[in-house]
Write an enzyme that holds these catalytic residues in place. Structure first.
Site, PDB file in Angstrom:
ATOM      1  N   ASP A 126      -0.270   8.264  -1.617  1.00 53.52           N
ATOM      2  CA  ASP A 126       0.174   8.727  -0.296  1.00 53.52           C
ATOM      3  C   ASP A 126       1.293   7.834   0.244  1.00 53.52           C
ATOM      4  OD1 ASP A 126      -1.369   6.528   0.330  1.00 53.52           O
ATOM      5  OD2 ASP A 126      -2.678   7.563   1.750  1.00 53.52           O
ATOM      6  N   SER A 127       1.676   6.819  -0.550  1.00 51.29           N
ATOM      7  CA  SER A 127       2.897   6.060  -0.238  1.00 51.29           C
ATOM      8  C   SER A 127       4.098   6.999  -0.185  1.00 51.29           C
ATOM      9  CB  SER A 127       3.141   4.974  -1.299  1.00 51.29           C
ATOM     10  OG  SER A 127       3.091   5.523  -2.605  1.00 51.29           O
ATOM     11  N   LYS A 134      -8.274   9.152  -5.693  1.00 49.56           N
ATOM     12  CA  LYS A 134      -8.413   7.796  -5.125  1.00 49.56           C
ATOM     13  C   LYS A 134      -8.678   7.908  -3.619  1.00 49.56           C
ATOM     14  CE  LYS A 134      -4.770   4.784  -4.814  1.00 49.56           C
ATOM     15  NZ  LYS A 134      -4.636   4.548  -3.367  1.00 49.56           N
ATOM     16  N   GLU A 168      -9.346   5.401  -0.129  1.00 53.35           N
ATOM     17  CA  GLU A 168      -9.438   4.072   0.467  1.00 53.35           C
ATOM     18  C   GLU A 168     -10.895   3.891   0.903  1.00 53.35           C
ATOM     19  OE1 GLU A 168      -6.235   3.329   3.219  1.00 53.35           O
ATOM     20  OE2 GLU A 168      -4.767   3.888   1.693  1.00 53.35           O
ATOM     21  N   GLU A 186      -5.750  -4.151  -3.520  1.00 50.45           N
ATOM     22  CA  GLU A 186      -4.398  -4.347  -2.991  1.00 50.45           C
ATOM     23  C   GLU A 186      -4.321  -5.566  -2.072  1.00 50.45           C
ATOM     24  OE1 GLU A 186      -2.533  -0.827  -1.388  1.00 50.45           O
ATOM     25  OE2 GLU A 186      -0.825  -1.960  -0.614  1.00 50.45           O
TER      26      GLU A 186
HETATM   27  O1  KIV Z   1      -0.208   5.156  -2.170  1.00 44.34           O
HETATM   28  C1  KIV Z   1       0.047   4.313  -3.050  1.00 44.34           C
HETATM   29  O2  KIV Z   1       1.119   4.279  -3.635  1.00 44.34           O
HETATM   30  C2  KIV Z   1      -0.991   3.342  -3.366  1.00 44.34           C
HETATM   31  C3  KIV Z   1      -0.589   2.153  -4.192  1.00 44.34           C
HETATM   32  C4  KIV Z   1       0.145   1.210  -3.336  1.00 44.34           C
HETATM   33  C5  KIV Z   1      -1.733   1.525  -4.866  1.00 44.34           C
HETATM   34  O3  KIV Z   1      -2.101   3.482  -2.962  1.00 44.34           O
END
Ligand code: KIV
Length: 261
Positions: free
Chosen positions: A45-46, A112, A114, A181
């Protein structure tokens, strides 16, 4: 070409073979990264910041992640594709089932989340229903407003112990992978050594089983906030393919991240 499975990462952990992963958001980069040797791709989600230009990951929707997962899958169908469940898309088990299924139907192999302690029950319910889960602890960017910025986590003993306890609970709930992280490397070592599942670090030193970076960071094209641990491999190598190969080689040999990062 054989598809990369979670079992490959488990074998690599057992053998002590380090692996490099990258974020990818589109067909072209996914294909290039995979062909150069990146076997694990994260549709993170980056993308809210790197692709959409927001100042956090919070505006990202499940449809955004689904759109980019489909493109990444077309580029690298044999990679292990991890896709993020974005902010508030897993706040109830029902929502998490629906949203995880949406991502898996279009190419994600793992989702994934959090993983603050309230998420443990959801990890367990998803895992029981054959959804491979990657936990994510330490700096969790969806909590940026609670954390008051993108800061190092687990730097005092009390918080480090809480993170270790949470990591164990994530594994016990059935998660298959863990992203760690921006925590001190000493803590990352303890967590990596304690868990049986592969641990992928970002800004967590070089003891973790794998490393992951945001693709814009390895290419030095990130605008605005650049994490201290991000290394520009393009400036050293001069072209994108060599930058990716250099990143892989430095991760596999344990050169990156060194104390500078
Ligand atoms: O969203 C993302 O790119 C991430 C990485 C920084 C691990 O969660």
């Amino acid at each position: 070409m054989q598809s990369i499975m979670i079992s490959h990462l488990e074998k690599w952990k057992k053998k002590g073979k380090k692996f490099a992963a990258l974020t990818a958001y589109d067909f072209t980069f996914a294909k290039l990264f995979f062909n150069e040797g990146i076997k694990v791709l994260l549709v993170g989600d980056s993308l809210g910041m790197t692709i959409q230009g927001h100042n956090s990951t919070l505006p990202v929707t499940i449809d955004d992640i689904a759109y980019h997962t489909a493109a990444v899958y077309r580029g690298a169908p044999n990679a292990l594709i991890i896709s993020d469940l974005p902010f508030m898309t897993y706040s109830t088990p029902k929502m998490s089932f629906k949203n995880a299924a949406k991502l898996m139907r279009i190419g994600a192999n793992v989702v994934k989340l959090e993983s603050n302690p309230w998420v443990i029950e959801t990890i367990s319910m998803l895992s029981e229903r054959s959804v491979p889960v990657c936990g994510h602890i330490g700096l969790t960017p969806q909590s940026v407003n609670i954390l008051s910025g993108y800061k190092l986590q687990g730097s005092n003993e009390k918080h480090a112990n809480l993170l270790l306890k949470n990591a164990k609970a994530i594994e016990s709930a059935g998660a298959k992978l863990l992203v760690l992280e921006y925590v001190p490397s000493k803590l990352a070592k303890v967590i990596t050594d304690t868990l049986n599942i592969p641990v992928i670090g970002i800004g967590a030193g070089n003891y973790t089983d794998g490393q992951i970076l945001v693709m814009h960071d390895i290419l030095g094209i990130t605008d605005g906030y650049i994490p201290k641990f991000a290394k520009n491999f393009l400036s050293e190598t001069g072209n994108i393919r060599s930058a990716v190969r250099q990143y892989i080689s430095e991760v596999e040999s344990g050169i990156y991240p060194d104390s500078e990062y």
